[in-house]
Write a protein that holds these residues in place. Structure first.
Motif, PDB file in Angstrom:
ATOM      1  N   PRO A 114       0.799  -1.236   0.000  1.00 18.88           N
ATOM      2  CA  PRO A 114       0.000   0.000   0.000  1.00 18.88           C
ATOM      3  C   PRO A 114       0.828   1.280   0.000  1.00 18.88           C
ATOM      4  CG  PRO A 114      -0.172  -1.166   2.116  1.00 18.88           C
ATOM      5  CD  PRO A 114       0.522  -2.093   1.172  1.00 18.88           C
ATOM      6  N   GLU A 115       2.052   1.243   0.586  1.00 18.58           N
ATOM      7  CA  GLU A 115       2.840   2.474   0.664  1.00 18.58           C
ATOM      8  C   GLU A 115       3.658   2.726  -0.606  1.00 18.58           C
ATOM      9  OE1 GLU A 115       3.617  -0.433   1.903  1.00 18.58           O
ATOM     10  OE2 GLU A 115       5.716  -0.644   2.518  1.00 18.58           O
ATOM     11  N   VAL A 116       3.601   1.774  -1.559  1.00 20.38           N
ATOM     12  CA  VAL A 116       4.493   1.837  -2.714  1.00 20.38           C
ATOM     13  C   VAL A 116       3.801   2.405  -3.959  1.00 20.38           C
ATOM     14  CG1 VAL A 116       5.706   0.388  -4.411  1.00 20.38           C
ATOM     15  CG2 VAL A 116       6.060  -0.001  -1.957  1.00 20.38           C
ATOM     16  N   THR A 117       4.498   3.328  -4.622  1.00 26.33           N
ATOM     17  CA  THR A 117       4.142   3.727  -5.984  1.00 26.33           C
ATOM     18  C   THR A 117       5.158   3.054  -6.893  1.00 26.33           C
ATOM     19  OG1 THR A 117       3.200   5.839  -5.306  1.00 26.33           O
ATOM     20  CG2 THR A 117       3.970   5.678  -7.591  1.00 26.33           C
ATOM     21  N   PHE A 118       4.684   2.132  -7.717  1.00 32.04           N
ATOM     22  CA  PHE A 118       5.593   1.303  -8.498  1.00 32.04           C
ATOM     23  C   PHE A 118       5.651   1.820  -9.931  1.00 32.04           C
ATOM     24  CE2 PHE A 118       7.142  -2.389 -10.751  1.00 32.04           C
ATOM     25  CZ  PHE A 118       8.070  -2.925  -9.869  1.00 32.04           C
ATOM     26  N   CYS A 119       6.851   2.231 -10.373  1.00 33.27           N
ATOM     27  CA  CYS A 119       7.003   2.811 -11.706  1.00 33.27           C
ATOM     28  C   CYS A 119       7.721   1.839 -12.631  1.00 33.27           C
ATOM     29  CB  CYS A 119       7.811   4.101 -11.629  1.00 33.27           C
ATOM     30  SG  CYS A 119       7.032   5.359 -10.624  1.00 33.27           S
ATOM     31  N   SER A 120       7.185   1.713 -13.831  1.00 30.79           N
ATOM     32  CA  SER A 120       7.769   0.776 -14.778  1.00 30.79           C
ATOM     33  C   SER A 120       7.659   1.346 -16.180  1.00 30.79           C
ATOM     34  CB  SER A 120       7.009  -0.556 -14.698  1.00 30.79           C
ATOM     35  OG  SER A 120       7.330  -1.388 -15.794  1.00 30.79           O
ATOM     36  N   PHE A 121       8.566   0.915 -17.045  1.00 30.70           N
ATOM     37  CA  PHE A 121       8.362   1.173 -18.467  1.00 30.70           C
ATOM     38  C   PHE A 121       7.103   0.426 -18.897  1.00 30.70           C
ATOM     39  CE2 PHE A 121      13.202   1.348 -18.476  1.00 30.70           C
ATOM     40  CZ  PHE A 121      13.257   2.717 -18.567  1.00 30.70           C
ATOM     41  N   GLY A 122       6.421   0.941 -19.921  1.00 34.48           N
ATOM     42  CA  GLY A 122       5.197   0.307 -20.418  1.00 34.48           C
ATOM     43  C   GLY A 122       5.420  -1.151 -20.785  1.00 34.48           C
ATOM     44  N   LEU A 147      11.855   9.339 -10.570  1.00 31.85           N
ATOM     45  CA  LEU A 147      12.497  10.121  -9.509  1.00 31.85           C
ATOM     46  C   LEU A 147      11.695  11.397  -9.227  1.00 31.85           C
ATOM     47  CD1 LEU A 147      14.983  10.248  -7.643  1.00 31.85           C
ATOM     48  CD2 LEU A 147      16.119  11.596  -9.422  1.00 31.85           C
ATOM     49  N   ALA A 148      11.177  12.015 -10.288  1.00 32.62           N
ATOM     50  CA  ALA A 148      10.369  13.233 -10.106  1.00 32.62           C
ATOM     51  C   ALA A 148       9.092  12.914  -9.321  1.00 32.62           C
ATOM     52  CB  ALA A 148      10.025  13.834 -11.469  1.00 32.62           C
ATOM     53  N   ILE A 149       8.511  11.746  -9.545  1.00 33.34           N
ATOM     54  CA  ILE A 149       7.329  11.339  -8.779  1.00 33.34           C
ATOM     55  C   ILE A 149       7.692  11.202  -7.302  1.00 33.34           C
ATOM     56  CG2 ILE A 149       5.667   9.442  -8.410  1.00 33.34           C
ATOM     57  CD1 ILE A 149       5.707   8.998 -11.463  1.00 33.34           C
ATOM     58  N   ALA A 150       8.878  10.638  -7.021  1.00 32.09           N
ATOM     59  CA  ALA A 150       9.323  10.492  -5.630  1.00 32.09           C
ATOM     60  C   ALA A 150       9.505  11.856  -4.970  1.00 32.09           C
ATOM     61  CB  ALA A 150      10.628   9.700  -5.577  1.00 32.09           C
ATOM     62  N   GLU A 151      10.110  12.784  -5.722  1.00 36.45           N
ATOM     63  CA  GLU A 151      10.354  14.116  -5.184  1.00 36.45           C
ATOM     64  C   GLU A 151       9.046  14.830  -4.863  1.00 36.45           C
ATOM     65  OE1 GLU A 151      13.239  15.806  -7.965  1.00 36.45           O
ATOM     66  OE2 GLU A 151      13.870  17.143  -6.341  1.00 36.45           O
ATOM     67  N   GLN A 180       5.611  11.376   0.815  1.00 36.89           N
ATOM     68  CA  GLN A 180       4.959  10.421   1.717  1.00 36.89           C
ATOM     69  C   GLN A 180       4.862   9.027   1.096  1.00 36.89           C
ATOM     70  OE1 GLN A 180       3.524  12.469  -0.321  1.00 36.89           O
ATOM     71  NE2 GLN A 180       1.686  11.489  -1.130  1.00 36.89           N
ATOM     72  N   ARG A 181       5.169   8.898  -0.198  1.00 34.54           N
ATOM     73  CA  ARG A 181       5.087   7.596  -0.870  1.00 34.54           C
ATOM     74  C   ARG A 181       6.472   6.980  -1.020  1.00 34.54           C
ATOM     75  NH1 ARG A 181       0.698   5.115  -1.084  1.00 34.54           N
ATOM     76  NH2 ARG A 181       1.214   4.092  -3.047  1.00 34.54           N
ATOM     77  N   GLU A 182       6.539   5.669  -1.072  1.00 36.52           N
ATOM     78  CA  GLU A 182       7.772   4.952  -1.399  1.00 36.52           C
ATOM     79  C   GLU A 182       7.745   4.654  -2.895  1.00 36.52           C
ATOM     80  OE1 GLU A 182      10.567   3.854  -0.241  1.00 36.52           O
ATOM     81  OE2 GLU A 182      10.395   4.506   1.843  1.00 36.52           O
ATOM     82  N   GLY A 233      19.542  13.570  -1.908  1.00 35.02           N
ATOM     83  CA  GLY A 233      19.023  13.062  -0.642  1.00 35.02           C
ATOM     84  C   GLY A 233      17.551  12.684  -0.711  1.00 35.02           C
ATOM     85  N   ILE A 234      17.124  12.113  -1.833  1.00 39.84           N
ATOM     86  CA  ILE A 234      15.732  11.663  -1.950  1.00 39.84           C
ATOM     87  C   ILE A 234      15.667  10.233  -1.417  1.00 39.84           C
ATOM     88  CG2 ILE A 234      13.815  11.253  -3.553  1.00 39.84           C
ATOM     89  CD1 ILE A 234      15.153  13.347  -5.394  1.00 39.84           C
ATOM     90  N   ARG A 235      15.106  10.089  -0.218  1.00 41.04           N
ATOM     91  CA  ARG A 235      15.188   8.807   0.481  1.00 41.04           C
ATOM     92  C   ARG A 235      14.023   7.885   0.131  1.00 41.04           C
ATOM     93  NH1 ARG A 235      20.004   8.332   1.480  1.00 41.04           N
ATOM     94  NH2 ARG A 235      19.349   6.477   2.624  1.00 41.04           N
TER      95      ARG A 235
END
Lengths: 77, 345, 367
Positions: free
Chosen positions: C82-90, C122-126, C130-132, C158-160
């Motif tokens: 639930p805490e994860v935003t999972f990014c992948s190539f199409g 990385l931009a989504i993480a920035e 609050q999301r992983e 420092g994007i953790r």
């Protein structure tokens, strides 16, 4: 394995020197692309782009030579 | 070296995927294996609208839902789409569209300014098309349950006596025409969507096609089948018609008009322009002898300025569509498989 | 498009085919390692233009195809958190794990996003501290520098809340494994142009020498392929075995120094399992010690996943070039792009999908 497409650099934004961004024109479609791996690239150059990164500076002389080679082939009987 | 290690087959999805709405084979399968049998429908007709004889009148009746993201895109918006999409489904039957219904599903929090803009666009499009919105409905759902707003429209038109269009009317030797260059709508929407980050000058082709159809009929063109090239693009429409009409189709790649920026965007994203959606383009099947006249007629109208003869119908390999490639070889052309996904490899 | 269109000239392609016909005196087998080249070959029907004595064998150069089912299962387990935003190539969204694919995880409520570039992840993480955010880093040496840059930037800024699930692979060890296989019949290689744009040709020189086979670094358009095949055959006919660059407009012998430096900084070479080929020593990339904090496998331990069963897919043999798609009894019947049994059918550049998409017509005409 790796889809990469040539495009022309229209502008370069070097605000972040570690990750300069190029505004790349792919036949009328524009996208910001990282030029971090082609630090020698200049506006007007063609680069080969994969997954948002320029992976190679396109050697226009080599491309022209290859095209000339094909044309010569066309002319053969 | 180890032997083969393969995954379990996913033979059937337990849930609906976005791909089931992609206009390709998965959607086709869902409709033919699940939806139509569940409703007891055996004669789906394979056309964009239903032809009904009611009280002596020949009526075309259709309905369509619109869920585009973003709501506003270069060249159009969801309101214009909701009118022209339904008008086009009627027009593909050769019908003159008369009235539409309009059902709005609004998301809590949608700015009224957005709603007003969409309504203005609906009105302008309907006025220009000469159709009236005569009934409607409004619902509001919780925040997060709709991308701003969804629209459903239904439409009724009248079909001239003696005119029946559809895959069953397609004949061996027919010419295949498209009314303009392909892929603009799909790429314009994709470019606006988050995660792609493209800037383009490409505008959607969204437009009402009924007047163009009327001009073809007035010019005396013997139309056999029309199909608007929405989701799934020209390839999916051609395969559907080849299968439904039990005839073979050969398209010529070099003759299919695609604007340079659309072609470039497709190269970048690994997409095939023949699978990309259009909202103001149709494919036309008519006798070969009338192909030139039909092209002249189409090209005289701004909406058909880019019309081209792209293929022919034959008896070989019925149900199949072949593409003659630019280098002269033949390859099979298939329906879009699922949702169109940009790829990097 | 400039520098694309010129390399699709049909007349020149046919002229090359004629040139190849005149050149060839005996049968040859050439492998194009890269799935992108397989795609072009089948899409344009290039192999049909070649004399029947020249056989093109489709190689394992498709990252989707060679990612083992265990790696997909791990991705699915992480993407479902639930805490994860999972990014992948199409590309990876439809690839089946043991039971599901990423699209199904999304349909079940998982936050699965498609991105065009690792920097987009990385931009989504920035933007969403609050999301992983996890990026599924698959691919060959071409794609590895793009993932490396995302990790490097995350560390620098420092994007953790950003990490990589790495399943990167390297081409040269795979070529070696193919050549060492007892049933190998490959005599020459078309090496992958874009991989070599990054890596150069250095690693290929010992391969050409050891196996006495020509290696031609080739591009991806029809004319590139015809020229690459022609050069490879010219070497074979003359008994030469050199590394040659056909794709000279994008590839230099030294590769891309800046990208190679970044690869050395972020990744280290490890053994990796390939679907259909098993574990190949030194064939993969994993995060280096300095980047261990960005390893999604460490951050989200999923435990031991049950091993997947074999359900009759031949993708292993197909990836090794030993069998062609039409040799598989499931091809086109139980196994289709909508319901793939194996990865070679899932990826549009997989050999089976390419055949399914472009070839059915010819096969039916022949039947």
């Amino acid at each position: 394995m790796c889809l990469a497409v040539p495009g022309a650099i229209r502008a370069i934004d070097a605000t972040d020197p570690d990750n300069p961004l190029g505004r790349i024109d792919f036949g009328g479609v524009l996208r910001a692309v990282s030029l971090a791996y082609v630090p020698e690239a200049r506006v007007g150059d063609y680069v080969v782009v994969h997954a948002g990164f320029a992976i190679s500076l396109l050697d226009e002389e080599e491309a022209a030579a290859a095209i000339a080679d094909f044309r010569a082939l066309d002319a053969l009987p | 070296m180890s032997d083969i290690a393969c995954p379990l087959p996913i033979t059937d999805y337990p849930n609906v995927l976005l791909a089931h709405g992609g206009g390709g084979r998965l959607m086709h399968e869902m409709l033919t294996r699940r939806v139509l049998p569940a409703l007891g429908i055996t004669d789906s007709g394979q056309t964009d609208a239903a032809l009904q004889e009611l009280g002596g009148a020949r009526l075309a009746f259709t309905t369509d839902g619109y869920v585009v993201k973003p709501l506003f895109f270069p060249g159009g918006d969801i309101g214009r789409l909701a009118v022209s999409g339904t008008v086009n489904d009627l027009a593909m039957m050769g019908a003159v569209p008369h009235v539409l219904s309009l059902s709005l599903i609004l998301e809590e929090g949608l700015p009224f300014e957005t709603l007003d803009r969409v309504l203005a666009s609906i009105r302008a499009t309907a006025d220009a098309a000469g159709v009236r919105i005569v009934t409607g409905d409004t619902k509001v759902v919780d925040r997060g349950k709709a991308d701003g707003l969804f629209i459903n429209t239904a439409g009724i038109g009248t079909v001239p006596a003696g005119l029946t269009l559809g895959p069953a009317q397609v004949r061996e030797g027919d010419a295949i025409l498209v009314s303009g260059d392909l892929g603009r709508h799909g790429i314009a929407v994709l470019a606006e969507r988050e995660g792609i980050g493209f800037e383009t000058v490409i505008e959607s082709d969204v437009a009402c096609l009924h007047r163009l159809v009327a001009k073809l009929l007035e010019a005396g063109i013997e139309l056999h089948c029309l199909r608007d090239l929405t989701r799934g693009g020209l390839a999916s429409a051609a395969v559907e018609i080849a299968q439904a009409g039990r005839l073979g189709i050969t398209l010529e790649e070099a003759a299919i008009p695609v604007a340079a920026p659309v072609e470039a965007a497709c190269e970048l994203l690994g997409l095939d322009p023949l699978h990309v959606a259009n909202e103001g383009r149709m494919v036309i099947f008519c006798p070969q002898a009338q192909a030139e006249a039909a092209l002249d007629c189409l090209r005289a109208d701004p909406l058909g300025a880019g019309a081209a003869l792209v293929g022919r119908v034959h008896r070989d390999s019925p149900g199949r569509v072949a593409l003659q490639t630019r280098i002269g070889s033949l390859r099979a052309l298939d329906m879009l498989s699922g949702e169109q996904l940009p790829r990097i490899c | 498009m400039k520098y694309v269109e010129e390399f699709r000239d049909g007349q020149a392609v046919r002229a090359y085919a004629e040139r190849i016909r005149r050149l060839v005196t005996r049968p040859w087998q050439i492998m194009e390692i890269c799935g992108g080249q397989t795609h072009t070959i089948v899409k344009y029907g290039i192999d049909e233009l070649l004399p029947p004595t020249v056989r093109l064998v489709h190689g394992p150069g498709c990252p989707v195809c060679v990612t083992p089912v265990g790696a997909i299962d791990r991705a699915l387990a992480i993407a479902a958190r639930p805490e994860v935003t999972f990014c992948s190539f199409g590309d990876m969204l439809r690839v089946p794990g043991s039971r599901k694919n990423l699209l199904m995880i999304k349909a079940e409520g998982g936050d699965v996003r498609m991105v065009y570039s690792p920097l987009d992840a990385l931009a989504i993480a920035e933007a969403n501290p609050q999301r992983e955010v996890v990026f599924f880093a698959i691919g060959f040496e071409t794609t590895a520098p793009t993932a490396a840059m995302a990790a490097w930037q995350a560390r620098r800024k420092g994007i953790r809340n950003f990490s990589l699930l790495v399943s990167q692979v390297r081409v040269p060890p795979a070529i070696e494994a193919l050549m060492e296989a007892p049933d190998n019949a490959i005599q020459g290689f078309l090496a992958a142009g874009h991989v070599c744009a990054i890596m150069g040709t250095e690693e290929y020189l010992p391969l050409a020498a050891r196996y006495r086979m020509p290696l031609v670094v080739t591009g991806f358009e029809p004319l590139d392929l015809m020229q690459g095949i022609h050069r490879c055959l010219t070497q074979l006919e003359a008994g030469r075995h050199e590394v040659e660059i056909q794709y000279a407009r994008a590839v230099r012998p030294q590769g891309n120094p800046a990208a190679r430096r970044m690869l050395g900084e972020v990744f280290r070479i490890i053994d990796r399992e390939w679907r259909g080929l098993g574990v190949i020593p030194a064939s993969g990339l994993g995060l280096s010690e300095a980047y261990a904090d960005f390893d999604a496998e460490q951050r989200f331990p999923v435990g031991e996943l049950p091993a997947a069963d074999d359900h009759g897919c031949m993708s292993g043999l197909i990836l090794r070039g030993v069998a062609k798609p039409r040799d598989c009894p499931a091809f086109g019947t139980r196994c289709t792009p909508e319901h793939p049994l194996g990865a070679t059918m899932v990826s549009s550049e997989g050999a089976c999908a390419a055949y399914q998409r472009y070839r059915r017509l010819t096969e039916e005409a022949l039947a």
